[in-house]
Write an enzyme that holds these catalytic residues in place. Structure first.
Site, mmCIF file in Angstrom:
data_model
loop_
_atom_site.group_PDB
_atom_site.id
_atom_site.type_symbol
_atom_site.label_atom_id
_atom_site.label_comp_id
_atom_site.label_asym_id
_atom_site.label_seq_id
_atom_site.Cartn_x
_atom_site.Cartn_y
_atom_site.Cartn_z
ATOM 1 N N ARG A 227 14.884 43.332 -14.894
ATOM 2 C CA ARG A 227 15.015 43.469 -13.442
ATOM 3 C C ARG A 227 16.311 44.159 -13.019
ATOM 4 N NH1 ARG A 227 11.776 39.860 -14.996
ATOM 5 N NH2 ARG A 227 13.474 39.183 -16.343
ATOM 6 N N THR A 228 17.444 43.707 -13.557
ATOM 7 C CA THR A 228 18.718 44.260 -13.099
ATOM 8 C C THR A 228 18.826 45.744 -13.458
ATOM 9 O OG1 THR A 228 19.748 42.093 -13.368
ATOM 10 C CG2 THR A 228 21.215 43.977 -13.132
ATOM 11 N N HIS B 153 27.249 36.851 -12.123
ATOM 12 C CA HIS B 153 26.247 37.902 -11.886
ATOM 13 C C HIS B 153 26.248 38.134 -10.371
ATOM 14 C CE1 HIS B 153 22.931 40.484 -12.230
ATOM 15 N NE2 HIS B 153 22.071 39.722 -12.912
#
Length: 329
Positions: free
Chosen positions: A62-63, A139
Site C-alpha cells: 500500500r505505502t 509511520h
C-alpha cells in the site's frame, strides 16, 4: 487553493512530533481537493518534471504503490529502489545511498527496518525525505491518512481552521501496540490536538504501548486507559483501530505463538459487543486473522476507504512539500 504553503514547503516528514493543527488543517484541505480532482479529472500536471525516489528496504504494497500512484496522478515520475537492487548489498551506507539518489530526484520516500534511519538519512540530505516507516519507530504518513479518514468519515469528527475536534470520540487501539509503528504515530499525532479523542489501549500485557509514548500522552493530557479486555472496550469505541501481531518483530516463533490470535474482530464479536452503529473499523493492513472477512460487508468497515485516502493524503504531501501551485488543480 493556492501554494506554496510555508508550513510544508521543503520540509522533511519524519515524525508526528513535527506537526501542529495548522499543518493538519492545510494537509486535510489539500487532500480533500486531491480527492475531488481525481473524481473529476483523474490526473493533474502540477508536478510535471518532478521525480520521486521510492526507497523500500522492507516489503510494502500500500505505502509504496500509493506514493507511486500519487506522484503519477500529479504528473510526476517515479524511480524505485529496493534493498536487493541497491548498493546496500555491497555495504553502502544509507547516507551515501540517499545523497546519490537526491542527485536524480526532487523528493525521496524511505522505508527501513531500523528505527531512526529516516532521521539519519535526512540529516545527510539537502532535498526533502518522507519517512515511510522505520522499524518499530513511526509511520507518520499512515497516521496522517488515518486521522484524515476519521475526520472524513465519522459524523462527530470535525476539522476546522481552529483545529480538529475529536474530543467527543473514543479511539480504541487494539492488538500489537508494542511493535506497531502505525499506532505509535497515531498516539503521537493525537498529542498535537487541542481537542483530542479519548484513547483506549487494548493489548496483551506483552504487547502494550511503549512507556515513552504513554508518557507523552500523559504530558499532553490526552485522556487514556489501558486494558487487555477487548469485549469490555468494544461498546464504548467510536473508532476501532485494529493491528496485526507483527510476527517479523519477534526473536523466536515461540514468543510470537504466545500472543498470536489474541483478538479477533468478526461479525459475532461486533454483535455481542454491541458495537456502536456509527463506529469506524480501521486497519492499516495487511491483516492476518485479526479481522474476519465476514466484517468486510459491514458498513462500519472503513479499511479499504482508509487505503484509498492514503493516495489522496500522499498526493497532498507531495504537492505541499514540493511547493506545487494548487490553484492549477
Amino acid at each position: 487553493m493556492t501554494s506554496p504553503s510555508p508550513l510544508w514547503t521543503g520540509k522533511h516528514v519524519l515524525s508526528c512530533d513535527q506537526f501542529d493543527e495548522a499543518m493538519l488543517h492545510v494537509l486535510f484541505e489539500t487532500a480533500s481537493a486531491m480527492k475531488a480532482m481525481v473524481a473529476t479529472k483523474r490526473k493533474s500536471a502540477i508536478l510535471t518534471g518532478r521525480v520521486l525516489a521510492n526507497i523500500f528496504y522492507e516489503p510494502s504494497t500500500r505505502t509504496m504503490c500509493s506514493f507511486d500512484a500519487a506522484m503519477k496522478r500529479l504528473g510526476g515520475d517515479v524511480i524505485s529502489v529496493s534493498e536487493s537492487s541497491s548498493s546496500a548489498k555491497k555495504g553502502e551506507t544509507i547516507e551515501d545511498t540517499v545523497r546519490c539518489l537526491e542527485c536524480y530526484c526532487d523528493i525521496l520516500v524511505l522505508r527501513h527496518p531500523v528505527k531512526g534511519t529516516a532521521a539519519q538519512a535526512a540529516s545527510a540530505m539537502k532535498k526533502p525525505l518522507i519517512n515511510a516507516g522505520d522499524g518499530v519507530g513511526e509511520h507518520p504518513t499512515q497516521a496522517l491518512l488515518d486521522l484524515f479518514t476519521v475526520v472524513s468519515a465519522h459524523p462527530r469528527a470535525k476539522s476546522t481552521a481552529e483545529g480538529l475536534q475529536l474530543d467527543s470520540l473514543t479511539l480504541t487501539l487494539l492488538g500489537d501496540l508494542k511493535h506497531g509503528r502505525t499506532v505509535h504515530s497515531i498516539a503521537r499525532l493525537v498529542t498535537k490536538l487541542s481537542r483530542p479523542p479519548t484513547l483506549h489501549l487494548v493489548s496483551p500485557a506483552l504487547l502494550s504501548m511503549p512507556a515513552e509514548i504513554c508518557d507523552e500522552l500523559s504530558k499532553a493530557n490526552v485522556p487514556m486507559q489501558a486494558s487487555d479486555d477487548f469485549a469490555a472496550a468494544l461498546p464504548a469505541a467510536d473508532v476501532l483501530y485494529v493491528t496485526r501481531v507483527q510476527k517479523e518483530r519477534f526473536a523466536t516463533e515461540a514468543e510470537y505463538a504466545a500472543v498470536a490470535g489474541s483478538y479477533v474482530v468478526n461479525a459475532a464479536a461486533l454483535a455481542a459487543g454491541p458495537a456502536k452503529p456509527d463506529m469506524l473499523i480501521m486497519h492499516p493492513l495487511p491483516r492476518v486473522d485479526e479481522i474476519s472477512t465476514d466484517v468486510d460487508a459491514d458498513p462500519r468497515a472503513t479499511y479499504f476507504i482508509e487505503m484509498e485516502n492514503g493516495m489522496y493524503v500522499r498526493m497532498a504531501l507531495l504537492a505541499l512539500v514540493l511547493g506545487a501551485d494548487l490553484s492549477a488543480l
